[in-house]
Design a protein around this motif. Structure first.
Motif, PDB file in Angstrom:
ATOM      1  N   LEU A 112      -3.749  -0.339  -8.889  1.00  0.00           N
ATOM      2  CA  LEU A 112      -2.551  -0.723  -9.647  1.00  0.00           C
ATOM      3  C   LEU A 112      -2.873  -1.797 -10.677  1.00  0.00           C
ATOM      4  N   ARG A 113      -3.784  -2.701 -10.297  1.00  0.00           N
ATOM      5  CA  ARG A 113      -4.162  -3.771 -11.224  1.00  0.00           C
ATOM      6  C   ARG A 113      -4.924  -3.216 -12.429  1.00  0.00           C
ATOM      7  N   GLN A 114      -5.868  -2.322 -12.164  1.00  0.00           N
ATOM      8  CA  GLN A 114      -6.747  -1.835 -13.236  1.00  0.00           C
ATOM      9  C   GLN A 114      -6.089  -0.742 -14.080  1.00  0.00           C
ATOM     10  N   ALA A 115      -5.403   0.185 -13.409  1.00  0.00           N
ATOM     11  CA  ALA A 115      -4.821   1.312 -14.158  1.00  0.00           C
ATOM     12  C   ALA A 115      -3.505   0.916 -14.813  1.00  0.00           C
ATOM     13  N   ASP A 116      -2.837  -0.065 -14.225  1.00  0.00           N
ATOM     14  CA  ASP A 116      -1.606  -0.607 -14.776  1.00  0.00           C
ATOM     15  C   ASP A 116      -0.604   0.498 -15.164  1.00  0.00           C
ATOM     16  N   PRO A 117      -0.209   1.352 -14.202  1.00  0.00           N
ATOM     17  CA  PRO A 117       0.704   2.460 -14.535  1.00  0.00           C
ATOM     18  C   PRO A 117       2.098   1.967 -14.931  1.00  0.00           C
ATOM     19  N   THR A 118       2.803   2.825 -15.656  1.00  0.00           N
ATOM     20  CA  THR A 118       4.130   2.470 -16.167  1.00  0.00           C
ATOM     21  C   THR A 118       5.040   1.975 -15.047  1.00  0.00           C
ATOM     22  N   ASP A 119       5.096   2.750 -13.947  1.00  0.00           N
ATOM     23  CA  ASP A 119       5.909   2.320 -12.821  1.00  0.00           C
ATOM     24  C   ASP A 119       5.066   2.326 -11.542  1.00  0.00           C
ATOM     25  N   PRO A 120       4.557   1.157 -11.140  1.00  0.00           N
ATOM     26  CA  PRO A 120       3.678   1.104  -9.956  1.00  0.00           C
ATOM     27  C   PRO A 120       4.350   1.596  -8.678  1.00  0.00           C
ATOM     28  N   ASN A 121       5.683   1.537  -8.627  1.00  0.00           N
ATOM     29  CA  ASN A 121       6.386   1.950  -7.405  1.00  0.00           C
ATOM     30  C   ASN A 121       6.459   3.465  -7.229  1.00  0.00           C
ATOM     31  N   THR A 122       6.379   4.194  -8.334  1.00  0.00           N
ATOM     32  CA  THR A 122       6.480   5.648  -8.213  1.00  0.00           C
ATOM     33  C   THR A 122       5.170   6.358  -8.544  1.00  0.00           C
ATOM     34  N   PHE A 123       4.146   5.610  -8.916  1.00  0.00           N
ATOM     35  CA  PHE A 123       2.880   6.258  -9.261  1.00  0.00           C
ATOM     36  C   PHE A 123       2.352   7.031  -8.043  1.00  0.00           C
ATOM     37  N   PRO A 124       1.916   8.315  -8.230  1.00  0.00           N
ATOM     38  CA  PRO A 124       1.512   9.118  -7.073  1.00  0.00           C
ATOM     39  C   PRO A 124       0.123   8.795  -6.512  1.00  0.00           C
ATOM     40  N   PHE A 125       0.114   8.489  -5.221  1.00  0.00           N
ATOM     41  CA  PHE A 125      -1.117   8.361  -4.443  1.00  0.00           C
ATOM     42  C   PHE A 125      -1.098   9.461  -3.386  1.00  0.00           C
ATOM     43  N   VAL A 126      -2.282   9.893  -2.965  1.00  0.00           N
ATOM     44  CA  VAL A 126      -2.399  10.780  -1.807  1.00  0.00           C
ATOM     45  C   VAL A 126      -3.491  10.189  -0.922  1.00  0.00           C
ATOM     46  N   LEU A 127      -3.225  10.107   0.386  1.00  0.00           N
ATOM     47  CA  LEU A 127      -4.220   9.535   1.305  1.00  0.00           C
ATOM     48  C   LEU A 127      -4.907  10.651   2.101  1.00  0.00           C
ATOM     49  N   LEU A 128      -6.230  10.589   2.165  1.00  0.00           N
ATOM     50  CA  LEU A 128      -6.996  11.537   2.972  1.00  0.00           C
ATOM     51  C   LEU A 128      -7.744  10.785   4.074  1.00  0.00           C
ATOM     52  N   GLY A 129      -7.517  11.202   5.313  1.00  0.00           N
ATOM     53  CA  GLY A 129      -8.293  10.698   6.445  1.00  0.00           C
ATOM     54  C   GLY A 129      -9.381  11.719   6.707  1.00  0.00           C
ATOM     55  N   ASN A 130     -10.602  11.400   6.314  1.00  0.00           N
ATOM     56  CA  ASN A 130     -11.680  12.405   6.328  1.00  0.00           C
ATOM     57  C   ASN A 130     -12.542  12.313   7.593  1.00  0.00           C
ATOM     58  N   LYS A 131     -13.395  13.299   7.775  1.00  0.00           N
ATOM     59  CA  LYS A 131     -14.369  13.416   8.879  1.00  0.00           C
ATOM     60  C   LYS A 131     -13.693  13.592  10.241  1.00  0.00           C
TER      61      LYS A 131
END
Ligand code: GDP
Ligand code: MG
Length: 213
Positions: A112-131
């Motif tokens: 969030l700090r580096q990409a600085d998206p327009t709306d940090p609250n709605t910017f899409p993340f997806v989490l993967l629990g691998n292995k």
């Protein structure tokens, strides 16, 4: 004739070294690999790696540009070019390594700090629990429930348990990533009212081109 705007979505993959980011990207063979010789020089310059893949999301052809680090995540020294213009951020941890789960919050904040998206609250993340394949799940250090709680506390981030080794859930996860990125892009387009403009411009250009002779 009007040409349709191409949908290119930039996806970046973040997480501790060794969690399986590169393996996940390489395990995602669902779509056509698009070779781009110009990208080689660029990759070397910014020290990142990306693959470009095409897939169909509903009735739309989408080009996913998936960015992976070239190992610098060990030093947390990913340049701003890596983050710039991302449409979705995939966070990866190893379900067998607790520390890789603990650092997710840092990666989330760093993004969030580096990409600085327009709306940090709605910017899409997806989490993967691998292995999840390792030792048939017996060496697991992070319960699924904990991961889901983390996702809820970050505004209902979609969560997938994956195995890059066995190809488990990888296609479903990236389809979700593509949809999330696409939805986010649509929202931004609506917000700025970009949608009708390219078609008007291309029409005008054609008329202009015709008058030039
Ligand atoms: P990165 O540093 O996050 O890019 O991680 P890599 O993709 O380089 O993977 C680190 C190591 O974990 C490699 O030896 C991979 O073969 C292994 N690995 C990655 N994903 C899986 C997985 O789902 N299951 C198992 N058993 N090993 C994996
Ligand atoms: Mg890697």
């Amino acid at each position: 004739m009007l040409t349709r705007r191409r949908t290119l979505l930039k996806v970046i993959v973040l997480g501790d070294s060794g969690v399986g980011k590169t393996s996940l990207m390489n395990q995602y063979p669902l779509c056509i690999y698009v070779y781009n010789k110009f990208s080689q020089q660029y990759k070397a310059t910014i020290g990142a790696d990306f693959v470009t893949k095409e897939l169909q999301v509903d009735d739309k052809l989408v080009t996913l540009q998936i960015w992976d680090t070239a190992g610098q995540e060990r030093f947390q020294s990913l340049g701003v070019a890596f983050y710039r213009g991302a449409d979705c951020c995939v966070l990866v941890y190893d379900v067998n390594v607790h520390k890789s789960f603990d650092t997710l919050t840092n990666w989330h904040e760093e993004f969030l700090r580096q990409a600085d998206p327009t709306d940090p609250n709605t910017f899409p993340f997806v989490l993967l629990g691998n292995k999840v394949d390792i030792d048939g799940g017996n060496s697991r250090a992070v319960p699924e429930k904990r991961a889901k709680e983390w996702c809820e506390s970050r505004g209902n981030v979609p969560y997938f348990e994956t195995s890059a080794k066995e190809g488990y859930n990888v296609d479903d996860a990236f389809l979700c990533v593509a949809k999330a990125a696409l939805d986010n892009e649509r929202e931004e387009d609506n917000y700025f009212q970009f949608e009708p403009i390219p078609e008007i411009i291309s029409e005008t250009e054609q008329i202009g081109g015709g008058c030039a002779c």
